[in-house]
Design an enzyme around this catalytic site. Structure first.
Site, PDB file in Angstrom:
ATOM      1  CG  ASP A  98      12.271  14.800 -10.889  1.00 36.95           C
ATOM      2  OD1 ASP A  98      11.963  14.108 -11.893  1.00 36.95           O
ATOM      3  OD2 ASP A  98      13.216  15.617 -10.905  1.00 36.95           O
ATOM      4  CB  SER A  99       7.210  15.675 -11.903  1.00 39.40           C
ATOM      5  OG  SER A  99       8.138  16.615 -12.414  1.00 39.40           O
ATOM      6  CB  ILE A 100      11.284  13.649 -15.225  1.00 36.98           C
ATOM      7  CG1 ILE A 100      11.548  15.164 -15.256  1.00 36.98           C
ATOM      8  CG2 ILE A 100      11.735  13.004 -16.539  1.00 36.98           C
ATOM      9  CD1 ILE A 100      13.011  15.527 -15.355  1.00 36.98           C
ATOM     10  CB  VAL A 101      10.722   8.952 -13.820  1.00 33.88           C
ATOM     11  CG1 VAL A 101      11.707   9.121 -14.974  1.00 33.88           C
ATOM     12  CG2 VAL A 101      11.357   9.438 -12.511  1.00 33.88           C
TER      13      VAL A 101
END
Length: 217
Positions: free
Chosen positions: A47-50
């Protein structure tokens, strides 16, 4: 040189060590791998973390960050689609392994073919283990990321040949970072899944989705 496939017990420990090391110590290419072990590439799902920019050209989603002030601490202060002021964990891990400085997004229209051999990122901001999570945010679902990975394999074999491609896939570091959107957005914020599951049951549903993904990946 021996590969990670010759040391299967090392991989889980290696992933935990690298992640902890990167978070605690922002250095460059200082992770020392076990003797005779190589990691030729890093492949990231999540997701947005990576996510390193796969949502840039996804006009269906509002989960985009290719505009300022995102990227203000990135080189030249350019927003790249990373949900950060600078690098994201995908970049930090590939840098710590000494592979390259940044992990490019697979859907980057400017992606150079040579980057495929050392790894790319398939992650999409807003995605989750729960298909409904990705659907409600119009993100690239986990199954969609898997489709991109299958496409990547074909391109990789065309680039480096089947034998080298198989080596990269067998010994590369695979990272899957998902779950926060499922819990925060789909379960607690929208409460959509609370009609079907109590939280322990929903956690089991997420674990099952993760397990099924790893079986086919």
């Amino acid at each position: 040189m021996k590969s990670l496939s010759s040391h299967p017990h090392l991989l889980p420990c290696l992933i935990r060590f690298i992640t902890l090391f990167v978070v605690c110590c922002k250095t460059k290419a200082l992770v020392k791998l076990p003797p005779n072990v190589s990691v030729p590439a890093v492949l990231v799902f999540g997701d947005s973390i990576v996510d390193t920019g796969n949502n840039n050209n996804n006009l269906l989603t509002t989960a985009r960050c290719n505009f300022k002030p995102y990227g203000k601490d990135f080189k030249e202060g350019v927003p790249t689609g990373r949900f950060s002021n600078g690098k994201v964990p995908s970049d930090l891990i590939v840098e710590e392994l000494g592979i390259k400085e940044f992990l490019p997004a697979y859907l980057d229209p400017n992606l150079h073919p040579s980057e495929l051999a050392t790894g790319v990122c398939f992650a999409s901001g807003g995605a989750g283990y729960d298909p409904l999570t990705s659907q409600t945010s119009s993100a690239i679902s986990l199954s969609g990321q898997l489709d991109l990975f299958k496409e990547y394999i074909g391109k990789l074999k065309g680039l480096v040949g089947e034998n080298r491609a198989n080596f990269i896939l067998a010994n590369g570091l695979f990272l899957v970072v998902l779950g926060s959107n499922d819990i925060s957005n789909t379960y607690f914020l929208s409460r959509i899944r609370q009609v079907q599951y109590d939280f322990p049951a929903y956690a089991d549903f997420m674990v099952s989705s993760a397990s099924n993904f790893l079986k086919v990946c």
